[in-house]
Structures are given as C-alpha cells and as structure tokens.
Scaffold this active site. Structure first.
Site: not given
Length: 508
Positions: A294, A429-430
């Site tokens: 992460d 990002g997602m």
C-alpha cells in the site's frame, strides 16, 4: 498594514487568553472593545467546554474614551476577584488599549491592593507579535512570576524527585490535538519509567509552578509554545530541556534517545534501545506500513505541506523519509522562526515557502498540482476548489479537527494516526479508475475549476465536450493551460481549435 480575510495566527491577545484559560482557577480580564471577545464563543464551541470560559471583557466604549479606563478596569478586576476567587487574574491588553496608551501596569498595582488573589499584566507587544508568540511569552511570564514569588517567600522545594521525572510544556486550550498528544506523551513517559511532574499550562494550578525545578528535565514537543519557559528554567535552575517533536517513527526514536542521554548525564542508568526496537518493529503499525505494498503505491506521488513550524516540519520528514512521497513544497506561516524551519526541511523537499499570505500558498498549490495537500483548514478549502485531497495537520482548524475519539499525532500511536491520514488523503489508483467509469458521484457535467472561483472565458460546446473526455486527474491542468493560452492571445472564447493549439503550444 493590510486587510486580510484569512489569518493563520490570530492577534496577540488570543495567545494570552489561551494560556490564561488553560490554567486551573485563573481568570483573564481583556481590555478591549465589544467584538474582540469572540474568544469565549470560539473556545466553548471548539473545545466543547461544559464550564464557562474564564475570560471577562472590560469593554472600551464611549464613556471609557471620554473619562479614561482606570476606574472601570480596576473595578472589574476586584469584582471578579470577589465573585470567582481565582488564584490569578491576568489583565490582557489589546491593540485598542495600546492605541489609548493606558498605563495598565498601574491598573494592576491599584487592583492588587483590594484583590485577594494575584493580579498580573500580560506584558506582550501587540503590534509586534502574533497569537503563538504571545502565548509563548505569557506562559514564560506566569512561570517566572510564581517561581520568583516562591523564592522570595522561601517556599521553593529543594532537590530533584527520587525517580526520573519530566515537565511537559505547551499543552493549551485550542491547540491542535493537544489533549490527545498529552495523553500519548504520558503513556510514553510511563513506558520509559519516567514520572510526569507537571503538565503546563492545560489543567495546571499556578500554586504548583514552584515544583517545576524538581523535575529532571523539561519536554517541549511544540516549537510554538513552551520554549521560552523552558529556556528560562534552564538559565535560572540549570534544567535541561528537549525540544524534539516525537512525531513519526524516526523523530520519536530520536526524542527517546535524547531523553536517555539527559537522564544518564544526571546519574540514571537507562537504556531504551530495546524499547525503541520493539515499538518500531512489532508494536507500531507505521513501520510495518512503510514496507507494505500500500505504501509502495504512494512512492513518488507529489505532496505539498503547509502549517505551523512543528507540524509542517514533522510531516515533511515523515512523507519524504518514512513513506517515500515526494514533497514538492514545504511551507510555514511562522515567519518569525523561518531559519529553523528551513534548516529542518531543506533536505526533504524541492521548494520552501515562508508566508502568511493564503493567496501565495493557494497559487503555489495550483501551479504544482500535487496529488495531495497536508495543511491547515485554509489549504483544505484550496484543495476543494482544485479537487485535490487535503489532510489537516495544523491549526488554524475546524471543529472536525477536535475529534471526540482518540487522535494523537505524537508518539507511536500518533505515528499510526499520521499513516492513516496520509494514506486516506491520497486519491488512490483504483478510485481514479472507478471515478472514470462511473463519472464521479453524480451525473452532472463538471468542469474542473482552478484556484479562481469562476472562469472569465466562454467555452464552446464542442470544446467543453472535448474537455470532459480528458481523465479527471489531469482535467484541471488541461483547463488551466488552455485558458492561459487563450488569455495570452486575447481570446474571449475557447473553441476546439483553440484547445488543439494550446495542446501543441505546451508540447502535450
């Protein structure tokens, strides 16, 4: 002098009132016109206080201007002394009382004749210092007043405490997460086998100030408040002080090692290396997170940091050194302490900004377009207008930054809280991907705004449609570059042709 609609640090009298109202059974008389007494409302709302704020305004009105203030101020001091029976009344001057050139020290001496408790004047130059500097000076003044009083009466305790002990300075009302930080520092000291002698000024009694020299050392976690009192104690009583802010894994360890050094120099035999290692590797989640996938997803992302000296410097180091995030700009509004800040962050950021002009930091953020901002409530507002997420790390703050739950920023638990704040502040990002698929949280046509409230240029329908096809995370940059291109050429409307020409001009 200039007119400002946003101030990072308030006027001097706010700093004095913060210190006076932090102490237990201390009352402040503020000599000011009606309207300057907003401190009472601000404190009771933000701190969610159950008791009345111990501040009384001695109002400067037309009668005072005609006849003078002495009688009214002295009467107010004596009346509050009888009603509240405080240990100390602090007469707080303001810019107005300075303009009137009143001899407030004479008022204090007159009132002291009839008052049962102590009365003192906050000796602060209201034209030269701000809220933070005044708070630091007022705290030092109160500490000095009571230590000299104890010396004069022969009531100053001799010798140090049997076990290693500490005085914690700088915990005040309206401080950024101060109550939580104080709890965390007490836990940290308990883990290290150190007794807390006094916490100053929050919740402290002025009668206990004579016990300050009994501690083995003083801890000043915040650069802004407590340093002057600690330096006074060092000069007068040879008390060492530590001013390393234990924020983040690295600086917390550095602070503990300095405590170890100070204690061992005074005859203790302590070694905290095993404790530091255990906390860093197994207890704290922050160090683990820095090695996780992460955190690796954040590596290289750009951030802007802005705030007071303490939190802006600490956050800059954490982002750059512990999380691999690129700090493109670090800044502070504490202009009076600029050299220290530059020294602290110089190796951890690309650019340094020392300014109390909110417009300057807003323009810098718009120019740099970071992935996230870490600043004050003002930078949060800027971020909202630019669609850049912002984590609040320093005062001035909103009521949401006075959480009911436990949210320290100092110590090992504080390091965990900072990690959460950093990680959750970035648009990941997602999330970017989902926003593109679903068009954000609503179906309204959105054009990304710049730092200015509205655009002064018209966008043709086909150009607007083309702009909406641009991915959200760069749409703002494309819009601003196009509008800049159009303004430089004196164009009043942006067409599809203008968009393509602007694109070619910047080499995109």
């Amino acid at each position: 002098m200039k007119l400002a609609y946003w101030m990072y640090a308030g006027p001097a009298h706010i700093g004095t009132l913060r210190i006076a109202s932090s102490f237990k059974n201390v009352h402040a008389i503020m000599h000011a016109p009606l309207g300057d007494d907003y401190f009472n409302v601000m404190r009771s709302m933000l701190e969610r206080e159950r008791d009345y704020t111990p501040v009384t305004a001695s109002v400067v009105d037309r009668n005072v201007l005609a006849r003078g203030s002495q009688e009214k101020v002295v009467d107010n001091i004596v009346r509050k002394d009888k009603e509240e029976k405080p240990d100390l009344i602090v007469l707080t001057p303001t810019c107005t009382s300075s303009i009137l050139q009143e001899d407030l020290q004479n008022f204090v001496e007159r009132a002291q004749i009839d008052a049962q408790g102590d009365v003192m004047l906050a000796d602060v130059n209201h034209y030269r210092v701000n809220e933070l500097q005044a708070a630091d000076r007022t705290l030092q003044q109160i500490v000095e007043y009571y230590l000299k009083k104890a010396q004069k009466k022969g009531e100053l305790p001799e010798g140090k405490t049997e076990k290693p002990s500490v005085n914690i300075f700088g915990m005040t009302t309206l401080g950024f997460h101060n109550n939580h930080d104080c709890t965390e520092l007490k836990r940290l000291m308990a883990d290290l086998g150190i007794e807390v002698n006094e916490v100053i000024p929050e919740g402290a009694s002025v009668h206990n100030l004579k016990n300050l020299p009994r501690a083995w050392f003083n801890l000043v976690p915040y650069r802004e408040v407590g340093g002057m009192a600690a330096k006074y104690l060092q000069e007068e009583f040879a008390m060492p002080y530590i001013d390393i802010t234990p924020m983040g894994i690295v600086e917390t360890a550095r602070c503990i090692r300095m405590i170890q050094k100070v204690l061992n120099e005074q005859g203790a035999s302590v070694n905290y290396e095993e404790y530091i290692d255990n906390q860093t590797r197994f207890v704290s989640q922050a160090a683990w997170f820095s090695r996780s996938i992460d955190c690796q997803n954040l590596t290289g992302k750009k951030a802007v940091v802005f705030g007071d000296n303490t939190h802006a410097a600490a956050m800059t180091k954490i982002l750059a050194r512990e999380m691999g995030i690129k700090v493109v700009l670090a800044g502070t509004y504490c202009k009076y302490d600029a050299e220290w800040f530059k020294e602290q962050v110089g190796d951890f950021c690309d650019e340094i900004l020392i300014s109390d002009d909110n417009g300057a930091i807003g323009d810098a953020i718009a120019r740099l377009e970071p992935s996230a901002i870490f600043g004050t409530q003002m930078e949060r507002h800027v971020g909202k207008r630019l669609n850049i997420p912002c984590g609040v790390i320093a005062a001035p703050i909103h009521i949401q930054n006075f959480p009911v739950g436990y949210r320290p920023f100092l110590g090992y638990e504080g390091a965990n809280q900072v990690v959460d704040l950093v990680y959750n502040s970035f648009t990941l990002g997602m999330e970017d991907h989902l926003l593109e698929i679903f068009g954000g949280h609503d179906t309204k046509e959105v054009i990304h705004k710049g730092i200015s409230a509205e655009s002064d240029l018209n966008w043709a329908k086909d150009a607007k449609a083309e702009l909406n096809k641009v991915p959200g995370f760069v749409r703002g940059k494309v819009k601003r570059n196009t509008e800049k291109f159009a303004r430089e050429r004196g164009l009043s409307e942006i067409t599809l042709e203008v968009m393509y020409a602007a694109k070619e001009a910047v080499g995109a």
